[in-house]
Design an enzyme around this catalytic site. Structure first.
Site: not given
Lengths: 363, 408
Positions: A231, A276, A280
């Site tokens: 994302h 997340h 990350d």
């Protein structure tokens, strides 16, 4: 005969005193001329002079071509864009397959609890934050798509976007696969493991691809794809492209600011939703921005490509870069044009045609 | 130097002989300087000159003209006689006049003419040790910060029992080998020593050293961030992490000191803290020293490059073999190190990329200003020249010496 005719013109012109255009004397036939010099034709003298002028121009080709940096320096080469698109599509599918594989290896929440994360210590989870991320992502992608449609050199820019996206997803495949992080938060419900059920796995892959990997569409049920965050990649990449390929005037800066805000909010909301780990997101941002800057610096600096001190060509994908950008000699200018080019008779040619010269050429 | 106008008959006669115009000596034996200068073509039409001349006196007249010009030039020189006078006017005209440096008979003398050749401006690489000092301080700060962060993170590492090692593909294929990590550290130390020796032999050691410190510092700074924000569990059950010191600052300080003193190596027994996994500092050092050694060593020492590469590759492989880091730690470390190194050096070697412009994205990094400060006065790529660390002269080993010219 023709030469004398012109001279006759001048002689007859005495009382008028109009200016004469001295045209190169060359042999030409003038149908209406008669040896005795009487004007038996109906055309006025000026037309004859104009005709003579035109013909002389055509024969001598006195005008010189001024070339502008045009399509020859920025060829479209849609087939290369097609290849880049296939590359991106291939990597997307491979990512999906890899997520399905990794899902089998994610340790259970009870066995391996979520790792300690600094952001999670300070900010508790907010449930709807991830929807904000995904909505932002979709808006950014839509804006970028529209902007891309209106770019003049959309083949080149599209090629770059697909290539970078493919590369980032490829790197993501590697990092996801080699080490599997546990789920970041206890709220996550991972789809059950299908140990040897290949049929089920293929169905999962298709479901993921069709939903675009978004939880809004209900296709984001698999775990294990934490390092690094896809994302974040999409949010950052679309923002960087939007910013790079749009004008830099004041009004447009507001647009950039708005897109930047969308992007930043989206990224922060990933963390707020505890979807997340912080690492990350940080690694994803770093890799995306560095790859973007690297590629574009290489592409925009022609001098760099031939220089012996160019360390940028030590990357493994340098040959792909050369293939894609070989014929792009200058930085892509930010120009817009209509997406569909209608046949030119439909509109007036915007370029003012200098009919005297052009029609002389066309004859 | 006497002007022609003050020459005596003897001098005129000597000059004529020197010029190879002996035939006129007899006829002009009564002419002195001014008489010589006043000769015209008409004189050659009358005797006695008409009898001895074969060309109407043209050659002699030309030489007289030349003489006039030479003397005119000589007079206007700033008192510096570049050449040698044809005639020695001190009286011993005979022998001294003929004794010239180059021994030319006819008085044609060779004057070495000084042609000032502007030397091509060789690029200057100012050492600027001050900047190297700043970079060193920066690197040391980053090292200390890393150690402090490791100490902090150690407190947060989940115990092995609660959080077992994460699944890792490499560990699935290769079982743990106990002594592998020692090999890695030995390789690292060898590479470090070789690099230090190479650095001390470089001619532009201040510039290269500055670059090394900056890049190492930045990599460790990034490492601080990644280690801190998310804590990975220990990669293997074999780890023996020292106990946690909840809030005991003194002992934590002591731990930090111990780690710095030991260089963070397990061999020295200073590294028994856990949690510093993403990303691997050992990989960073191995890769970075290899990159620097390869970059600043002469191209023809291919055996040197290959052996360093082997040391580096074996070292990195052994980290994984010892199950001391996850694979992701090593991969990310390699990636970040190589990219930063190439990015920095490309910017440093191209003057065009040091300036901000619309097409130059390299300047968008946060460390751009620091970079400009360090590399502002380095005009081009640093040449690979070597010299003895503590001697006067530079020894250009890669360079053929043209002794005849150089020794002047």
């Amino acid at each position: 005969m023709a030469a004398s005719h012109l001279l006759d013109d001048r002689e007859d012109d005495g009382p008028n005193g109009s200016c004469q255009v001295m045209v190169m004397m060359e042999e030409r036939t003038h149908p209406q001329a008669t040896p005795c010099g009487n004007q038996v034709d109906d055309k006025p003298k000026s037309t004859k002079r104009l005709q003579g002028f035109r013909k002389a121009l055509r024969k001598n080709q006195d005008y010189s071509r001024i070339s502008k940096p045009s399509s020859s320096q920025l060829p479209s080469e849609w087939w290369k864009t097609g290849i880049a698109f296939i590359w991106a599509g291939f990597n997307l599918v491979l990512t999906t397959v890899m997520i399905t594989v990794v899902n089998e290896r994610v340790p259970d929440k009870s066995v391996s609890p979520p790792l300690p994360d600094k952001f999670f210590d300070y900010i508790p989870r907010v449930e709807w934050a991830f929807s904000v991320t995904e909505v932002n992502g979709m808006i950014l992608v839509a804006l970028w798509f529209v902007q891309w449609l209106f770019l003049k050199h959309r083949a080149i820019v599209g090629r770059r976007f697909f290539f970078l996206q493919g590369m980032l997803y490829l790197y993501r495949i590697v990092t996801m696969y080699i080490t599997t992080l546990p789920v970041p938060s206890m709220h996550m419900d991972c789809a059950p493991k299908l140990y040897n059920d290949s049929h089920g796995k293929i169905k999962r892959v298709l479901q993921l691809v069709s939903g675009g990997g978004l939880s809004i569409t209900g296709s984001h049920l698999l775990c294990g794809d934490f390092l690094y965050s896809g994302h974040t990649v999409m949010l950052t990449l679309t923002f960087l492209f939007i910013q790079e390929y749009s004008p830099r005037s004041c009004k447009w800066r507001c647009y950039h600011g708005f897109c930047g805000l969308l992007s930043a909010t989206g990224v922060v909301c990933i963390l707020v939703a505890h979807e997340h780990y912080s690492v990350d997101v940080v690694v994803a941002y770093f890799i995306t921005s560095r790859l973007f800057y690297w590629y574009h610096t290489m592409a925009n600096n022609q001098a760099l490509r031939d220089s012996p001190h160019n360390y940028l060509n030590r990357t493994w994908w340098n040959w792909v870069f050369n293939f894609l950008e070989k014929n792009v000699k200058t930085p892509v200018p930010c120009t817009f044009s209509w997406p569909l080019s209608l046949p030119y008779v439909c509109f007036k040619n915007p370029c003012k045609s200098y009919s005297m010269v052009q029609s002389a050429r066309d004859e | 130097m006497n002007k022609v106008a003050s020459w005596s008959e003897e001098e005129v006669s000597l000059w004529l002989t020197d010029q190879g115009l002996q035939e006129y000596s007899e006829a002009l034996r009564n002419s002195n300087g001014p008489a010589l200068l006043s000769l015209t073509t008409d004189d050659f039409k009358r005797s006695p000159l008409s009898r001895v001349t074969s060309d109407g006196g043209c050659l002699l007249l030309e030489k007289i003209e030349t003489l006039k010009i030479e003397h005119h030039i000589d007079i206007h020189k700033n008192g510096h006689a570049n050449g040698h006078m044809v005639l020695n006017h001190d009286g011993n005209a005979g022998s001294a006049g003929k004794a010239q440096h180059n021994g030319m008979v006819n008085g044609f003398h060779k004057e070495p003419v000084q042609i000032p050749i502007p030397e091509p401006a060789s690029p200057q690489f100012p050492p600027e040790w001050g900047k190297t000092g700043v970079a060193l301080v920066y690197a040391l700060c980053c090292f200390v910060l890393t150690t402090v962060i490791i100490s902090v993170v150690h407190e947060r590492v989940p115990p092995k029992e609660a959080s077992p090692p994460l699944p890792d593909k490499f560990f699935d294929f290769f079982d743990r080998v106990e002594w592998a990590f020692t090999i890695c550290e030995i390789n690292g130390m060898i590479l470090m020593v070789l690099w230090i020796i190479q650095l001390s032999l470089l001619k532009h050691k201040s510039i290269v050293g500055r670059r090394f410190f900056f890049i190492v510092g930045t990599l460790y700074l990034y490492r601080c961030i990644t280690m801190y924000i998310t804590t990975l569990p220990v990669p293997g059950m074999h780890f023996r992490c020292s106990p946690k010191l909840y809030g005991d600052w003194e002992s934590q300080m002591r731990r930090v000191m111990k780690m710095i003193a030991g260089g963070g190596l397990t061999i020295t027994g200073s590294h028994n803290m856990c949690g510093d996994y993403l990303y691997s500092g050992h990989t960073v050092m191995l890769t970075l020293t290899y990159l620097f050694m390869k970059e600043y060593a002469p191209r023809r020492f291919w055996w040197y490059h290959w052996s360093c590469w082997a040391l580096c590759a074996v070292g990195v492989f052994c980290i994984l073999l010892a199950h001391d880091h996850y694979t992701i730690d090593v991969v990310v470390a390699y990636f970040i190190t190589t990219r930063l190194f190439w990015w920095y050096h490309t910017m440093a070697n191209q003057q065009a990329l040091k300036e901000t412009s619309q097409t130059n994205f390299f300047t968008h990094v946060w460390w751009y200003r620091f970079f400009r400060y360090l590399e502002n006065n380095v005009p081009t790529a640093v040449p690979r020249s070597y010299q003895k660390p503590f001697s006067w002269q530079s020894l250009h080993w890669g360079h053929v010496k043209y002794t005849r010219i150089d020794s002047d």
